[in-house]
Design an enzyme around this catalytic site. Structure first.
Site, PDB file in Angstrom:
ATOM      1  N   LYS A  89      -5.985 -69.654  82.068  1.00  0.00           N
ATOM      2  CA  LYS A  89      -5.679 -69.369  80.670  1.00  0.00           C
ATOM      3  C   LYS A  89      -5.167 -67.938  80.546  1.00  0.00           C
ATOM      4  O   LYS A  89      -5.644 -67.033  81.229  1.00  0.00           O
ATOM      5  CB  LYS A  89      -6.946 -69.583  79.829  1.00  0.00           C
ATOM      6  CG  LYS A  89      -6.838 -69.210  78.354  1.00  0.00           C
ATOM      7  CD  LYS A  89      -8.161 -69.497  77.651  1.00  0.00           C
ATOM      8  CE  LYS A  89      -8.170 -68.952  76.229  1.00  0.00           C
ATOM      9  NZ  LYS A  89      -9.455 -69.195  75.546  1.00  0.00           N
TER      10      LYS A  89
ATOM     11  N   LYS B 190      -3.520 -73.016  80.141  1.00  0.00           N
ATOM     12  CA  LYS B 190      -3.723 -72.853  78.711  1.00  0.00           C
ATOM     13  C   LYS B 190      -3.075 -71.567  78.247  1.00  0.00           C
ATOM     14  O   LYS B 190      -3.365 -70.483  78.750  1.00  0.00           O
ATOM     15  CB  LYS B 190      -5.215 -72.842  78.373  1.00  0.00           C
ATOM     16  CG  LYS B 190      -5.503 -72.644  76.872  1.00  0.00           C
ATOM     17  CD  LYS B 190      -6.989 -72.775  76.576  1.00  0.00           C
ATOM     18  CE  LYS B 190      -7.306 -72.422  75.129  1.00  0.00           C
ATOM     19  NZ  LYS B 190      -8.750 -72.560  74.807  1.00  0.00           N
TER      20      LYS B 190
ATOM     21  N   ASP C 145     -14.616 -71.577  78.540  1.00  0.00           N
ATOM     22  CA  ASP C 145     -13.513 -70.652  78.818  1.00  0.00           C
ATOM     23  C   ASP C 145     -14.115 -69.312  79.223  1.00  0.00           C
ATOM     24  O   ASP C 145     -14.610 -68.558  78.378  1.00  0.00           O
ATOM     25  CB  ASP C 145     -12.625 -70.476  77.580  1.00  0.00           C
ATOM     26  CG  ASP C 145     -11.773 -71.692  77.275  1.00  0.00           C
ATOM     27  OD1 ASP C 145     -12.073 -72.784  77.807  1.00  0.00           O
ATOM     28  OD2 ASP C 145     -10.824 -71.561  76.480  1.00  0.00           O
TER      29      ASP C 145
END
Length: 245
Positions: free
Chosen positions: A162, A201, A92
């Site tokens: 995300k 996400k 990430d």
């Protein structure tokens, strides 16, 4: 939705700077017990998490350029490659937020592309597909910038966009704190922008079943939360809110 199905959406997360090895081991034990999609830990704990989760099917996720996104692309690449060598399955990465704020989206895309390329190549050498998620820090961006960053991530070949690190500290013109996590509006916008085939996400401030369901209905396909165990333990499969999704 059953607890088993719900758990597969959750990245069980512990990124607090004061977290020690005992907390990481407990996090991994909980992830095994409930069958979460992954644990998300700081890079220093990737090896420990990989050892704890070996054979479980739970992935090891870590963060890169975290939480500011202000390290160089080369640093992000090196950090990613090191994490993968230590056992990470998912990366990430925080985008170059300053470049996004300035409208320098070609730099945002290049930053993501170099990390994605390095991750995919490192994974290929190990015989596995590394998932790359790009953290936009949506609370610091307007809608137009969020759309452009999503398009950058998509063009660069990232697997997910995300919402948040959970560590940003936005303030209003009055100096009072503003929300810093996932919002229904931002998740919907991200899903509309990237389409049905890319992951979204939602992370930051998701501490209840109701909030989790709201994010799934808005278009999220993965949920980052430090409250995964609490949500699963309190999940009532008979409630209407749980059956809507």
């Amino acid at each position: 939705m059953t607890k088993d199905v719900l758990a597969k959406y959750i990245d069980h997360t512990l990124l607090a700077p004061q977290a020690g090895i005992r907390e990481i081991v407990l996090l991994c034990q909980e992830a095994r017990r409930y069958g979460f999609a992954s644990v998300c830990v700081n890079p220093v704990y990737v090896s420990a998490a990989a050892n704890e989760l070996e054979g479980s099917g739970v992935k090891v996720c870590t963060v890169v350029g975290f939480p500011l996104g202000a390290t160089t692309t080369k640093d992000k690449v090196n950090e990613s490659e090191n994490a993968i060598a230590n056992g990470a399955d998912e990366i990430d990465m925080v985008i170059n937020i300053g470049a996004a704020k300035d409208g320098r989206f070609s730099e945002v895309e290049t930053d993501i592309l170099d990390v994605v390329t390095a991750c995919k190549e490192a994974g290929k050498k190990l015989g596995k597909n590394i998932i790359v998620k790009t953290i936009l820090e949506t609370c610091l961006l307007d809608d137009a910038a969020i759309v452009n960053c999503c398009l950058c991530a998509k063009k660069a070949g990232a697997d997910f966009v995300k919402t948040s690190t959970g560590f940003a500290n936005p303030k209003g013109i009055d100096g009072n704190p503003l929300p810093n996590g996932a919002s229904e509006h931002h998740v919907k916008l991200m899903r509309e922008t990237v389409g049905p085939d890319m992951g979204v996400k939602a992370s930051g401030g998701i501490r209840s079943a109701r909030t989790l369901i709201t994010m799934l209905e808005a278009g999220a396909s993965r949920i980052g939360t430090s409250s995964g165990s609490k949500i699963i333990e309190n999940w009532d499969e008979s409630k209407e809110v749980n059956n809507k999704y």
